[in-house]
Write an enzyme that holds these catalytic residues in place. Structure first.
Site, PDB file in Angstrom:
ATOM      1  N   ARG A  46       0.843  -1.192   0.170  1.00 54.59           N
ATOM      2  CA  ARG A  46       0.012   0.081   0.099  1.00 54.59           C
ATOM      3  C   ARG A  46       0.888   1.333  -0.006  1.00 54.59           C
ATOM      4  O   ARG A  46       0.437   2.294  -0.652  1.00 54.59           O
ATOM      5  CB  ARG A  46      -0.871   0.193   1.267  1.00 54.59           C
ATOM      6  CG  ARG A  46      -2.006   1.151   1.297  1.00 54.59           C
ATOM      7  CD  ARG A  46      -2.632   1.289   2.515  1.00 54.59           C
ATOM      8  NE  ARG A  46      -2.983  -0.125   2.795  1.00 54.59           N
ATOM      9  CZ  ARG A  46      -4.247  -0.492   3.459  1.00 54.59           C
ATOM     10  NH1 ARG A  46      -4.829   0.674   3.781  1.00 54.59           N
ATOM     11  NH2 ARG A  46      -4.784  -1.658   3.670  1.00 54.59           N
ATOM     12  N   LYS A 145      -1.838 -20.080   4.196  1.00 49.17           N
ATOM     13  CA  LYS A 145      -2.988 -19.934   5.329  1.00 49.17           C
ATOM     14  C   LYS A 145      -2.776 -18.780   6.189  1.00 49.17           C
ATOM     15  O   LYS A 145      -1.544 -17.963   6.091  1.00 49.17           O
ATOM     16  CB  LYS A 145      -2.333 -21.231   6.189  1.00 49.17           C
ATOM     17  CG  LYS A 145      -0.944 -21.254   6.817  1.00 49.17           C
ATOM     18  CD  LYS A 145      -0.885 -22.148   7.886  1.00 49.17           C
ATOM     19  CE  LYS A 145      -0.967 -21.289   8.950  1.00 49.17           C
ATOM     20  NZ  LYS A 145       0.181 -21.051   9.545  1.00 49.17           N
ATOM     21  N   HIS A 175       3.627 -24.656   3.498  1.00 46.24           N
ATOM     22  CA  HIS A 175       5.088 -24.781   3.500  1.00 46.24           C
ATOM     23  C   HIS A 175       5.695 -26.216   3.634  1.00 46.24           C
ATOM     24  O   HIS A 175       6.876 -26.328   3.529  1.00 46.24           O
ATOM     25  CB  HIS A 175       5.853 -23.657   3.939  1.00 46.24           C
ATOM     26  CG  HIS A 175       5.904 -23.514   5.259  1.00 46.24           C
ATOM     27  ND1 HIS A 175       4.765 -23.178   6.114  1.00 46.24           N
ATOM     28  CD2 HIS A 175       7.144 -23.833   6.093  1.00 46.24           C
ATOM     29  CE1 HIS A 175       5.464 -23.224   7.435  1.00 46.24           C
ATOM     30  NE2 HIS A 175       6.735 -23.638   7.442  1.00 46.24           N
ATOM     31  N   GLU A 213       8.282 -26.057  18.770  1.00 46.23           N
ATOM     32  CA  GLU A 213       9.139 -25.115  18.537  1.00 46.23           C
ATOM     33  C   GLU A 213       9.508 -24.615  19.715  1.00 46.23           C
ATOM     34  O   GLU A 213       8.872 -24.606  20.845  1.00 46.23           O
ATOM     35  CB  GLU A 213       8.385 -23.859  17.796  1.00 46.23           C
ATOM     36  CG  GLU A 213       7.644 -24.469  16.498  1.00 46.23           C
ATOM     37  CD  GLU A 213       6.687 -23.423  15.728  1.00 46.23           C
ATOM     38  OE1 GLU A 213       7.462 -22.442  14.937  1.00 46.23           O
ATOM     39  OE2 GLU A 213       5.588 -23.017  16.189  1.00 46.23           O
ATOM     40  N   ASP A 232      -3.398 -22.835  13.683  1.00 41.71           N
ATOM     41  CA  ASP A 232      -1.988 -22.449  13.265  1.00 41.71           C
ATOM     42  C   ASP A 232      -1.342 -23.775  12.566  1.00 41.71           C
ATOM     43  O   ASP A 232      -0.722 -23.315  11.817  1.00 41.71           O
ATOM     44  CB  ASP A 232      -1.275 -21.672  14.174  1.00 41.71           C
ATOM     45  CG  ASP A 232      -0.098 -21.006  13.773  1.00 41.71           C
ATOM     46  OD1 ASP A 232      -0.190 -20.338  12.486  1.00 41.71           O
ATOM     47  OD2 ASP A 232       0.747 -21.032  14.296  1.00 41.71           O
ATOM     48  N   HIS A 237      -0.404 -28.029   8.784  1.00 48.71           N
ATOM     49  CA  HIS A 237       0.814 -28.732   8.777  1.00 48.71           C
ATOM     50  C   HIS A 237       0.675 -30.283   9.013  1.00 48.71           C
ATOM     51  O   HIS A 237       1.058 -31.206   8.745  1.00 48.71           O
ATOM     52  CB  HIS A 237       1.970 -27.984   9.484  1.00 48.71           C
ATOM     53  CG  HIS A 237       2.052 -26.849   9.102  1.00 48.71           C
ATOM     54  ND1 HIS A 237       1.686 -26.241   7.774  1.00 48.71           N
ATOM     55  CD2 HIS A 237       2.345 -25.531   9.774  1.00 48.71           C
ATOM     56  CE1 HIS A 237       2.018 -24.741   7.783  1.00 48.71           C
ATOM     57  NE2 HIS A 237       2.354 -24.426   8.865  1.00 48.71           N
ATOM     58  N   LYS A 336       4.445 -24.037  21.177  1.00 47.75           N
ATOM     59  CA  LYS A 336       5.429 -22.939  21.024  1.00 47.75           C
ATOM     60  C   LYS A 336       5.984 -23.173  22.266  1.00 47.75           C
ATOM     61  O   LYS A 336       5.457 -23.635  23.336  1.00 47.75           O
ATOM     62  CB  LYS A 336       4.763 -21.676  20.929  1.00 47.75           C
ATOM     63  CG  LYS A 336       4.063 -21.688  19.619  1.00 47.75           C
ATOM     64  CD  LYS A 336       4.506 -20.409  18.734  1.00 47.75           C
ATOM     65  CE  LYS A 336       3.932 -20.287  17.463  1.00 47.75           C
ATOM     66  NZ  LYS A 336       4.807 -20.507  16.523  1.00 47.75           N
TER      67      LYS A 336
HETATM   68  C1  BG6 Z   1       3.916 -21.393  10.387  1.00 47.58           C
HETATM   69  C2  BG6 Z   1       2.998 -20.896  11.729  1.00 47.58           C
HETATM   70  O1  BG6 Z   1       2.734 -21.937   9.482  1.00 47.58           O
HETATM   71  O2  BG6 Z   1       4.616 -22.350  10.558  1.00 47.58           O
HETATM   72  C3  BG6 Z   1       3.830 -20.439  12.845  1.00 47.58           C
HETATM   73  O3  BG6 Z   1       2.010 -20.014  11.293  1.00 47.58           O
HETATM   74  C4  BG6 Z   1       5.026 -21.554  12.897  1.00 47.58           C
HETATM   75  O4  BG6 Z   1       3.298 -20.496  13.924  1.00 47.58           O
HETATM   76  C5  BG6 Z   1       5.624 -22.092  11.353  1.00 47.58           C
HETATM   77  O5  BG6 Z   1       6.055 -21.074  13.604  1.00 47.58           O
HETATM   78  C6  BG6 Z   1       6.577 -23.314  11.763  1.00 47.58           C
HETATM   79  O6  BG6 Z   1       7.167 -23.245  10.656  1.00 47.58           O
HETATM   80  P1  BG6 Z   1       8.677 -23.917  10.548  1.00 47.58           P
HETATM   81  O7  BG6 Z   1       8.865 -24.139   8.881  1.00 47.58           O
HETATM   82  O8  BG6 Z   1       9.330 -22.986  11.073  1.00 47.58           O
HETATM   83  O9  BG6 Z   1       8.748 -25.275  10.994  1.00 47.58           O
END
Ligand code: BG6
Length: 486
Positions: A46, A145, A175, A213, A232, A237, A336
C-alpha cells in the site's frame, strides 16, 4: 534447469513473509541459476515508496536471511535488477490501472500473483485482479494459510477466489509440503519395497507426529491470539503430514492423484467432538520459564492479555477409520516454547510375536522408523542388534542412521524455493486443493466447538518443557510414551 520466463507479483511485499521467506527463496533460486534472464519480480504494497527504497529493504532482507557466502558476489545485484515496486490499495482502486499497465508489458510471461498479505485482503485483491483483467490466460494465484478460520469462512474465501481463478490455477501453500524430508516421506514409502508391505495396522503399533518449536509467538501475537495452535498448525501442517503417512499409494505423482488420496484420509478421520474431546485432546498454554537457556515470559505476558485462553500447544490422539489403519493411534503434538525445535514422525512397529531371547538379553524394544523433518533432517531405523563380544546374546537398540547433511553434500533448500518454482512450472502436487482444506476444517471445527462447550481452559506448561502433564498422560494411558529426539 531454468524455469520459463515469469513475472511474479508479491502483494504484501513489505511484510514479514515476503522479507523473511519469499524474496530470500527467489534470490536463492536465482543464485542457483534457475531463474531465466527474463524473470521479473514486482513488489506491491500500500505504501508509496521509491524503487530504491524498496530495493534497500530487499537487500537488507536477503543479507539477513541468506548465508553471507551467497550474498557477497555479483548475484545479489543481478537479482535486485529484476525487481520493481508499485503501490496499490488492496481495498481501493489506487494504483491498479498502473499495475495492470505494467503487467501488460509481459504478455509472453507466466503471471504469478502471490498474496503475502493479511488474509482479509485475499478476497479484495482477487476481485481486483479479476476486474483489471489480470486473472486471464495462464495466470496463477498463490495463497497462504490461514485459509479461513473455520469451515464456513474457508468456503467463503474459496468461493471468492474460485469466482476469479479456476481451481487448477489456485495454489494453496502449506510450506510443510515443500520441506525436503516431507517429500522424502513419499520416496521412502513408495520407492522402497521394504516398508509398504508393513505399512498397516497388522504391523504398525502407532504413529507419533511432533512439531515442536522453542520460539514463542514473537511479533505475531494479534494474529496468533485469534488463531491458536489447533488452527495455526494442526489444521494444516500436522494434518498434511498425517495424510502423507497414512494415504494409499497414489497411481502417480500427478497433483490430483496425490490430493485424492490425501482427501480420503481427511475424510476417514474419526470425529472428535464434545463426546470424546476431553479424553483425546489436550490444549496447553505456556507460562514463564526458560528456553534455550534464556528466561522467557509466559504467553499471556507476551501478548499482554492476562486473560487469553488461546492454546499455544495441542496434543491429540487421532484415528483413521479405514481398512489399513483401524486400531492404530496417530498421536499429534505441537507447541510453542517447548524444550527444543524438533519435528519428527515416529512410526513404531508392533512387537515380534514371540521372543526367543531371555531377559538377560536386554529389554525387548519395538522397531522404530524416525523421519526427522527438522533440524538435522534425516531418517533413522532403530533395530535390535547383538552387542559384539563373547558375553552371550545381549541385544542393543541401535539406529541405522541417515543424515541428509552427511549423505548429500548440499544444503537443504528452504521449502519456499521448491514451492515457488513449482507454481511457475504449473505443478500443484505439493499444494492443497480446495476440498482438502475444507475437509481439514470439517474435522477441526468440532474440536474447537467441544473446547468452548466444555469451557476447556488450556493446561499450563512451563516454557522450555515438553508441554502440560496431561499431554503425557494422554499417551501414557495407552502404555506408550512420547519420543523426544528419537
Ligand atoms: C507457520 C505458523 O505456518 O509455521 C507458525 O504460522 C510456525 O506459527 C511456523 O512458527 C513453523 O514453520 P517452520 O517451517 O519454522 O517449522
Amino acid at each position: 534447469i531454468p524455469v520459463a520466463p515469469f513475472v511474479l507479483t508479491v502483494f504484501g511485499a513489505t511484510g514479514d513473509l515476503a522479507c523473511r521467506k519469499l524474496l530470500p527463496a527467489l534470490f536463492r533460486r536465482d543464485f542457483a541459476g534457475q531463474l531465466p534472464d527474463a524473470a521479473t519480480i514486482i513488489g506491491v504494497a500500500r505504501a508509496a515508496m521509491s524503487r530504491d527504497d524498496f530495493l534497500a529493504m530487499v537487500h537488507a532482507a536477503i543479507t539477513k536471511y541468506v548465508p553471507a557466502s551467497e550474498t557477497t558476489g555479483p548475484e545479489l545485484d543481478r537479482f535486485l535488477a529484476r525487481i520493481s515496486y508499485m503501490a496499490a490499495d488492496a481495498e481501493g482502486e489506487t494504483g491498479w490501472t498502473e499495475f495492470a499497465a505494467a503487467l501488460s508489458a509481459y504478455a509472453e510471461h507466466i503471471h504469478v500473483h502471490y498474496l503475502a498479505t493479511a488474509p482479509h485482503l485475499f478476497g479484495p485483491i482477487c476481485e481486483r485482479l479479476g476486474r483489471y483483467g489480470l486473472s486471464k490466460g495462464d495466470s496463477r494465484i498463490v495463497i497462504e494459510k490461514p485459509i479461513g478460520k473455520d469451515l464456513e469462512s474457508a468456503i467463503r474465501l474459496n468461493q471468492t477466489v474460485g469466482m476469479i481463478f479456476p481451481e487448477e490455477r489456485v495454489y494453496r501453500i502449506d510450506h510443510y509440503l515443500g520441506k525436503e524430508t516431507v517429500q522424502n516421506l513419499m520416496a521412502l514409502r513408495f520407492a522402497n519395497a521394504l516398508f509398504e508391505p508393513l505399512w498397516n495396522a497388522a504391523h504398525i503399533d502407532h504413529v507419533q507426529i511432533t512439531v515442536a518449536e522453542s520460539i514463542g509467538v514473537e511479533e505475531r501475537g494479534p494474529y496468533y491470539d485469534k488463531s491458536g495452535a489447533l488452527r495455526d498448525m494442526v489444521q494444516n501442517h500436522l494434518l498434511q503430514l498425517l495424510c502423507l503417512v497414512a494415504m494409499e499409494p497414489p497411481h502417480s505423482l500427478e497433483a490430483d492423484a496425490v490430493r485424492d488420496e490425501k482427501l480420503k484420509i481427511l475424510k476417514s478421520l474419526e470425529r472428535i467432538d464434545e463426546t470424546n474431546a476431553a479424553f483425546v485432546t489436550v490444549p496447553g498454554q505456556y507460562r514463564a520459564g526458560a528456553c534455550d537457556g534464556i528466561a522467557v515470559p509466559g504467553y499471556a505476558e507476551e501478548i499482554t492479555d492476562r486473560a487469553s485462553s488461546t492454546e499455544t500447544f495441542v496434543a491429540l490422539k487421532a484415528a483413521v477409520a479405514n481398512w489399513r489403519w483401524t486400531g492404530v493411534p496417530f498421536y499429534l503434538r505441537t507447541g510453542k516454547r517447548l524444550q527444543q525445535r524438533s519435528s519428527e514422525i515416529v512410526v513404531t512397529f508392533r512387537k515380534v510375536p514371540h521372543s526367543i531371547f531371555n531377559s538377560n538379553s536386554g529389554k525387548a524394544v519395538q522397531t522404530r522408523l524416525v523421519i526427522r523433518l527438522q533440524p538435522d533432517e534425516g531418517i533413522k531405523l532403530w533395530l535390535m542388534i547383538k552387542e559384539p563380544g563373547p558375553g552371550g546374546m545381549r541385544l542393543q537398540y541401535v539406529p541405522l542412521d541417515m543424515s541428509f547433511a552427511e549423505a548429500f553434500d548440499v544444503s537443504v533448500p528452504d521449502a519456499y524455493e521448491r514451492l515457488l518454482m513449482d507454481v511457475v512450472r504449473g505443478d500443484a502436487t505439493l499444494f492443497m486443493r480446495r476440498d482438502e482444506v475444507e475437509a481439514a476444517w470439517r474435522w477441526i471445527d468440532p474440536i474447537r466447538q467441544a473446547w468452548s462447550q466444555m469451557n476447556e481452559i488450556p493446561r499450563p506448561y512451563v516454557a522450555g518443557s515438553w508441554g502440560p502433564s496431561a499431554a503425557i498422560a494422554l499417551i501414557e494411558r495407552d502404555s506408550r510414551t512420547w519420543m523426544e529426539d528419537a
